[in-house]
Design an enzyme around this catalytic site. Structure first.
Site, PDB file in Angstrom:
ATOM      1  N   ARG A 163       0.842  -1.222   0.000  1.00  8.88           N
ATOM      2  CA  ARG A 163       0.000   0.000   0.000  1.00  8.88           C
ATOM      3  C   ARG A 163       0.874   1.268   0.000  1.00  8.88           C
ATOM      4  O   ARG A 163       0.548   2.254   0.652  1.00  8.88           O
ATOM      5  CB  ARG A 163      -0.934   0.030   1.223  1.00  8.88           C
ATOM      6  CG  ARG A 163      -1.828  -1.169   1.370  1.00  8.88           C
ATOM      7  CD  ARG A 163      -2.953  -1.215   0.350  1.00  8.88           C
ATOM      8  NE  ARG A 163      -3.907  -2.237   0.714  1.00  8.88           N
ATOM      9  CZ  ARG A 163      -3.863  -3.502   0.255  1.00  8.88           C
ATOM     10  NH1 ARG A 163      -2.920  -3.869  -0.589  1.00  8.88           N
ATOM     11  NH2 ARG A 163      -4.769  -4.373   0.620  1.00  8.88           N
ATOM     12  N   SER A 237     -10.776   0.179   3.730  1.00  7.09           N
ATOM     13  CA  SER A 237      -9.960  -0.059   4.933  1.00  7.09           C
ATOM     14  C   SER A 237      -9.352   1.258   5.381  1.00  7.09           C
ATOM     15  O   SER A 237      -8.638   1.900   4.604  1.00  7.09           O
ATOM     16  CB  SER A 237      -8.827  -1.037   4.634  1.00  7.09           C
ATOM     17  OG  SER A 237      -9.355  -2.206   4.081  1.00  7.09           O
ATOM     18  N   GLU A 332      -4.356   4.178   6.320  1.00  4.69           N
ATOM     19  CA  GLU A 332      -4.146   3.966   4.879  1.00  4.69           C
ATOM     20  C   GLU A 332      -4.762   5.132   4.094  1.00  4.69           C
ATOM     21  O   GLU A 332      -4.249   5.557   3.057  1.00  4.69           O
ATOM     22  CB  GLU A 332      -4.804   2.643   4.480  1.00  4.69           C
ATOM     23  CG  GLU A 332      -4.725   2.349   3.002  1.00  4.69           C
ATOM     24  CD  GLU A 332      -5.343   1.013   2.626  1.00  4.69           C
ATOM     25  OE1 GLU A 332      -4.988  -0.015   3.237  1.00  4.69           O
ATOM     26  OE2 GLU A 332      -6.176   1.012   1.698  1.00  4.69           O
TER      27      GLU A 332
HETATM   28  P1  FAD Z   1      -8.549   9.534  -4.480  1.00  2.00           P
HETATM   29  O1  FAD Z   1      -9.251   9.159  -3.247  1.00  2.00           O
HETATM   30  O2  FAD Z   1      -9.235  10.515  -5.393  1.00  2.00           O
HETATM   31  O3  FAD Z   1      -7.082   9.960  -4.218  1.00  2.00           O
HETATM   32  C1  FAD Z   1      -6.262   9.221  -3.344  1.00  2.00           C
HETATM   33  C2  FAD Z   1      -4.894   9.927  -3.263  1.00  2.00           C
HETATM   34  O4  FAD Z   1      -4.233   9.850  -4.514  1.00  2.00           O
HETATM   35  C3  FAD Z   1      -4.999  11.413  -2.953  1.00  2.00           C
HETATM   36  O5  FAD Z   1      -3.875  11.756  -2.172  1.00  2.00           O
HETATM   37  C4  FAD Z   1      -4.932  12.095  -4.310  1.00  2.00           C
HETATM   38  O6  FAD Z   1      -4.402  13.391  -4.248  1.00  2.00           O
HETATM   39  C5  FAD Z   1      -3.986  11.154  -5.058  1.00  2.00           C
HETATM   40  N1  FAD Z   1      -4.267  11.056  -6.498  1.00  2.00           N
HETATM   41  C6  FAD Z   1      -5.433  10.639  -7.075  1.00  2.00           C
HETATM   42  N2  FAD Z   1      -5.290  10.582  -8.409  1.00  2.00           N
HETATM   43  C7  FAD Z   1      -4.013  10.966  -8.690  1.00  2.00           C
HETATM   44  C8  FAD Z   1      -3.264  11.127  -9.890  1.00  2.00           C
HETATM   45  N3  FAD Z   1      -3.789  10.890 -11.088  1.00  2.00           N
HETATM   46  N4  FAD Z   1      -1.982  11.542  -9.785  1.00  2.00           N
HETATM   47  C9  FAD Z   1      -1.424  11.809  -8.584  1.00  2.00           C
HETATM   48  N5  FAD Z   1      -2.085  11.688  -7.422  1.00  2.00           N
HETATM   49  C10 FAD Z   1      -3.354  11.266  -7.471  1.00  2.00           C
HETATM   50  N6  FAD Z   1      -7.885  -0.029  -1.958  1.00  2.00           N
HETATM   51  C11 FAD Z   1      -7.135  -1.129  -2.173  1.00  2.00           C
HETATM   52  O7  FAD Z   1      -5.903  -1.042  -2.350  1.00  2.00           O
HETATM   53  N7  FAD Z   1      -7.693  -2.376  -2.193  1.00  2.00           N
HETATM   54  C12 FAD Z   1      -9.014  -2.565  -2.017  1.00  2.00           C
HETATM   55  O8  FAD Z   1      -9.489  -3.709  -2.061  1.00  2.00           O
HETATM   56  C13 FAD Z   1      -9.845  -1.422  -1.766  1.00  2.00           C
HETATM   57  N8  FAD Z   1     -11.165  -1.558  -1.524  1.00  2.00           N
HETATM   58  C14 FAD Z   1     -11.925  -0.468  -1.271  1.00  2.00           C
HETATM   59  C15 FAD Z   1     -13.301  -0.631  -1.008  1.00  2.00           C
HETATM   60  C16 FAD Z   1     -14.111   0.467  -0.760  1.00  2.00           C
HETATM   61  C17 FAD Z   1     -15.585   0.252  -0.497  1.00  2.00           C
HETATM   62  C18 FAD Z   1     -13.560   1.781  -0.797  1.00  2.00           C
HETATM   63  C19 FAD Z   1     -14.433   2.978  -0.586  1.00  2.00           C
HETATM   64  C20 FAD Z   1     -12.201   1.955  -1.026  1.00  2.00           C
HETATM   65  C21 FAD Z   1     -11.369   0.833  -1.260  1.00  2.00           C
HETATM   66  N9  FAD Z   1      -9.981   0.961  -1.492  1.00  2.00           N
HETATM   67  C22 FAD Z   1      -9.223  -0.141  -1.749  1.00  2.00           C
HETATM   68  C23 FAD Z   1      -9.336   2.286  -1.463  1.00  2.00           C
HETATM   69  C24 FAD Z   1      -9.427   3.050  -2.816  1.00  2.00           C
HETATM   70  O9  FAD Z   1     -10.459   2.548  -3.606  1.00  2.00           O
HETATM   71  C25 FAD Z   1      -8.126   2.977  -3.618  1.00  2.00           C
HETATM   72  O10 FAD Z   1      -7.062   3.482  -2.860  1.00  2.00           O
HETATM   73  C26 FAD Z   1      -8.213   3.756  -4.925  1.00  2.00           C
HETATM   74  O11 FAD Z   1      -7.077   3.499  -5.713  1.00  2.00           O
HETATM   75  C27 FAD Z   1      -8.344   5.270  -4.730  1.00  2.00           C
HETATM   76  O12 FAD Z   1      -8.629   5.841  -5.991  1.00  2.00           O
HETATM   77  P2  FAD Z   1      -9.322   7.257  -6.143  1.00  2.00           P
HETATM   78  O13 FAD Z   1      -9.300   7.605  -7.588  1.00  2.00           O
HETATM   79  O14 FAD Z   1     -10.646   7.268  -5.492  1.00  2.00           O
HETATM   80  O15 FAD Z   1      -8.300   8.172  -5.347  1.00  2.00           O
HETATM   81  P1  NAP Z   2     -10.207 -10.890   4.870  1.00  2.00           P
HETATM   82  O1  NAP Z   2     -10.310 -11.808   3.715  1.00  2.00           O
HETATM   83  O2  NAP Z   2     -11.260 -10.942   5.940  1.00  2.00           O
HETATM   84  O3  NAP Z   2      -8.779 -11.044   5.552  1.00  2.00           O
HETATM   85  C1  NAP Z   2      -8.385 -10.200   6.635  1.00  2.00           C
HETATM   86  C2  NAP Z   2      -6.959  -9.756   6.421  1.00  2.00           C
HETATM   87  O4  NAP Z   2      -6.112 -10.884   6.449  1.00  2.00           O
HETATM   88  C3  NAP Z   2      -6.816  -9.094   5.077  1.00  2.00           C
HETATM   89  O5  NAP Z   2      -6.605  -7.736   5.299  1.00  2.00           O
HETATM   90  C4  NAP Z   2      -5.667  -9.806   4.383  1.00  2.00           C
HETATM   91  O6  NAP Z   2      -4.530  -8.969   4.135  1.00  2.00           O
HETATM   92  C5  NAP Z   2      -5.239 -10.893   5.345  1.00  2.00           C
HETATM   93  N1  NAP Z   2      -5.322 -12.209   4.677  1.00  2.00           N
HETATM   94  C6  NAP Z   2      -6.400 -13.036   4.587  1.00  2.00           C
HETATM   95  N2  NAP Z   2      -6.086 -14.162   3.928  1.00  2.00           N
HETATM   96  C7  NAP Z   2      -4.784 -14.054   3.587  1.00  2.00           C
HETATM   97  C8  NAP Z   2      -3.883 -14.890   2.875  1.00  2.00           C
HETATM   98  N3  NAP Z   2      -4.252 -16.075   2.391  1.00  2.00           N
HETATM   99  N4  NAP Z   2      -2.615 -14.443   2.690  1.00  2.00           N
HETATM  100  C9  NAP Z   2      -2.223 -13.245   3.153  1.00  2.00           C
HETATM  101  N5  NAP Z   2      -3.040 -12.400   3.820  1.00  2.00           N
HETATM  102  C10 NAP Z   2      -4.299 -12.802   4.050  1.00  2.00           C
HETATM  103  O7  NAP Z   2     -10.139  -9.383   4.338  1.00  2.00           O
HETATM  104  P2  NAP Z   2     -11.275  -8.431   3.764  1.00  2.00           P
HETATM  105  O8  NAP Z   2     -11.378  -7.255   4.623  1.00  2.00           O
HETATM  106  O9  NAP Z   2     -12.505  -9.211   3.435  1.00  2.00           O
HETATM  107  O10 NAP Z   2     -10.592  -7.954   2.408  1.00  2.00           O
HETATM  108  C11 NAP Z   2     -10.362  -8.875   1.358  1.00  2.00           C
HETATM  109  C12 NAP Z   2      -9.292  -8.325   0.441  1.00  2.00           C
HETATM  110  O11 NAP Z   2      -9.725  -7.079  -0.128  1.00  2.00           O
HETATM  111  C13 NAP Z   2      -7.979  -8.042   1.177  1.00  2.00           C
HETATM  112  O12 NAP Z   2      -6.915  -8.349   0.323  1.00  2.00           O
HETATM  113  C14 NAP Z   2      -8.042  -6.547   1.441  1.00  2.00           C
HETATM  114  O13 NAP Z   2      -6.768  -5.937   1.466  1.00  2.00           O
HETATM  115  C15 NAP Z   2      -8.847  -6.032   0.245  1.00  2.00           C
HETATM  116  N6  NAP Z   2      -9.619  -4.843   0.651  1.00  2.00           N
HETATM  117  C16 NAP Z   2      -8.945  -3.671   0.757  1.00  2.00           C
HETATM  118  C17 NAP Z   2      -9.614  -2.510   1.123  1.00  2.00           C
HETATM  119  C18 NAP Z   2      -8.878  -1.203   1.184  1.00  2.00           C
HETATM  120  O14 NAP Z   2      -9.516  -0.161   1.281  1.00  2.00           O
HETATM  121  N7  NAP Z   2      -7.573  -1.195   1.137  1.00  2.00           N
HETATM  122  C19 NAP Z   2     -10.976  -2.548   1.392  1.00  2.00           C
HETATM  123  C20 NAP Z   2     -11.614  -3.779   1.303  1.00  2.00           C
HETATM  124  C21 NAP Z   2     -10.944  -4.924   0.924  1.00  2.00           C
HETATM  125  P3  NAP Z   2      -4.365  -7.958   2.890  1.00  2.00           P
HETATM  126  O15 NAP Z   2      -5.250  -6.790   3.201  1.00  2.00           O
HETATM  127  O16 NAP Z   2      -2.924  -7.632   2.938  1.00  2.00           O
HETATM  128  O17 NAP Z   2      -4.771  -8.669   1.642  1.00  2.00           O
END
Ligand code: FAD
Ligand code: NAP
Length: 336
Positions: A163, A237, A332
């Site tokens: 991340r 998250s 995050e």
């Molecule tokens: P923004 O929120 O608009 O911006 C995020 C940051 O990036 C800000 O600092 C902004 O200034 C900067 N930025 C945006 N665009 C640019 C650009 N073109 N150039 C330079 N800087 C820029 N994330 C995960 O990694 N895994 C997931 O599974 C995941 N699941 C999610 C589920 C939900 C329900 C929600 C709401 C979010 C989730 N996220 C997840 C977080 C999010 O979706 C990601 O981080 C996504 O990439 C953000 O994109 P955005 O366009 O909305 O960014």
């Molecule tokens: P989950 O499956 O309930 O698991 C809980 C946590 O354990 C996760 O965060 C995941 O880490 C870790 N995990 C589970 N199984 C694993 C494996 N086999 N190997 C390594 N790590 C493992 O998680 P969840 O909340 O439902 O999310 C599912 C996936 O979607 C995850 O990968 C999560 O990162 C992603 N997600 C991200 C966001 C976001 O905003 N960043 C939001 C929703 C979901 P990791 O997070 O490192 O994968």
């Protein structure tokens, strides 16, 4: 055209009420360069906005919001094993995923239904279900804010981590990502290491997966446990999963035998959601905000929360996790 006094409520998935003094929507690199070169705007603080899904707005933006709307998806190269797909930064990430699945480009099916735009995906090296952007990343182009010059970044230039990327650290606020090129596979290499995917494929009665069915499994799982931001404001998250020395994990395990831990290089990744849940936060409502009932890691806006209120809740959660486990959570979400 520069808009004035724009409400950002529709542009952040927490649904927070903040104002932008100025906003420019840009749909080409030339338009972006023109905004950057505009002398009347030179003094304004600049903020780049994608889909607003990884953002906690705790105040108004007293400057210029640049809303990235650069469109377009194209195949720019092909080898016997790979397709190279270039996407504009303003393309919605899930639309790119669906486009790739429809055309048989494999590698991003586990990243289905992640909100936000393509341009933000490298910012935190988006990841889900064992796949990260870096696994399929080829290169990106970004416009330097100070000069308007377009620069190309390879994967190693981006310094991707868990991340993390160089754009969140050393180069924070210096570049606007304008396009991303992915290297996708012709022959799928499925990653179903997260148990939930296997379980969902079984439930769907699928014994030999395709990129389409893996994507569908991921979509089903996500829809069953994550709140839809259109219904309940959230930013996914809120915290990263902490990575700790394995010796610290073993000490924690001696006291808490059920504590989940996953190998992360030489260290161990803990599940932040589990730690938060153990501290009693899961499903708890605090004023207009709270931790989601199905996933403690997701903080939500019950309708009238302010960014400050959500930030304060995050502080309380961080200190209770530290008191209980001696582990410091890191946000995050990008806090402004
Ligand atoms: P923004 O929120 O608009 O911006 C995020 C940051 O990036 C800000 O600092 C902004 O200034 C900067 N930025 C945006 N665009 C640019 C650009 N073109 N150039 C330079 N800087 C820029 N994330 C995960 O990694 N895994 C997931 O599974 C995941 N699941 C999610 C589920 C939900 C329900 C929600 C709401 C979010 C989730 N996220 C997840 C977080 C999010 O979706 C990601 O981080 C996504 O990439 C953000 O994109 P955005 O366009 O909305 O960014
Ligand atoms: P989950 O499956 O309930 O698991 C809980 C946590 O354990 C996760 O965060 C995941 O880490 C870790 N995990 C589970 N199984 C694993 C494996 N086999 N190997 C390594 N790590 C493992 O998680 P969840 O909340 O439902 O999310 C599912 C996936 O979607 C995850 O990968 C999560 O990162 C992603 N997600 C991200 C966001 C976001 O905003 N960043 C939001 C929703 C979901 P990791 O997070 O490192 O994968």
């Amino acid at each position: 055209m520069i808009e004035q006094n724009v409400s950002l409520k529709p542009y952040n998935t927490f649904g927070l009420n903040a104002q932008a003094k100025l906003m420019a929507r840009v749909n080409s690199v030339a338009a972006l360069q023109e905004v950057l070169a505009d002398v009347k705007l030179k003094k304004e603080e600049r903020f780049i906005l994608g889909g607003g899904s990884n953002l906690l707005l705790t105040k108004d933006i007293d400057g210029l919001v640049i809303k990235n709307e650069l469109a377009g998806i194209e195949v720019v190269n092909e080898t016997p094993e790979h397709f190279f797909i270039k996407s504009g930064a303003g393309v919605v990430w899930h639309e790119l995923v669906l486009h790739c699945i429809a055309n048989g480009y494999a590698g991003i099916e586990n990243l289905s239904l992640i909100p936000g735009n393509v341009g933000a995906a490298p910012m935190q090296n988006i990841g889900a279900y064992g796949v990260e952007l870096k696994d399929v990343f080829h290169s990106l182009e970004a416009v330097e804010m100070a000069t308007g010059n377009v620069e190309s970044f390879s994967a190693s230039d981006c310094e991707f981590g868990y991340r993390e990327s160089v754009f969140k650290r050393k180069l924070k606020g210096q570049f606007i990502i304008s396009s991303v090129t992915l290297k996708l596979n012709k022959k799928p290499n499925f990653n179903t290491s997260y148990g939930a995917i296997e379980e969902e494929l079984q439930r769907l009665g699928i014994s030999s997966p395709s990129i389409k069915t893996v994507s569908q499994a991921v979509i089903n799982i996500r829809q069953s446990k994550l709140p839809d931001p259109k219904v309940l404001g959230n930013s996914g998250s809120f915290f990263k999963n902490p990575v700790v020395p394995t010796s610290q994990y073993e000490e924690l395990q001696a006291k808490h035998p059920n504590i989940p831990g996953y190998p992360a290089g030489d260290e161990t990744k803990l599940a932040a959601g589990w730690l938060i849940e153990q501290c009693g936060w899961k499903g708890k409502v605090v004023g207009n905000t709270g931790s989601h009932a199905k996933q403690a890691l997701v903080l939500v806006n019950y309708g009238n929360a302010t960014g400050v209120e959500i930030f304060k809740l995050s502080e309380q959660i961080m200190s209770s996790v530290y008191d209980a486990f001696g582990v410091r959570l890191e946000r995050e979400v990008n806090v402004y």
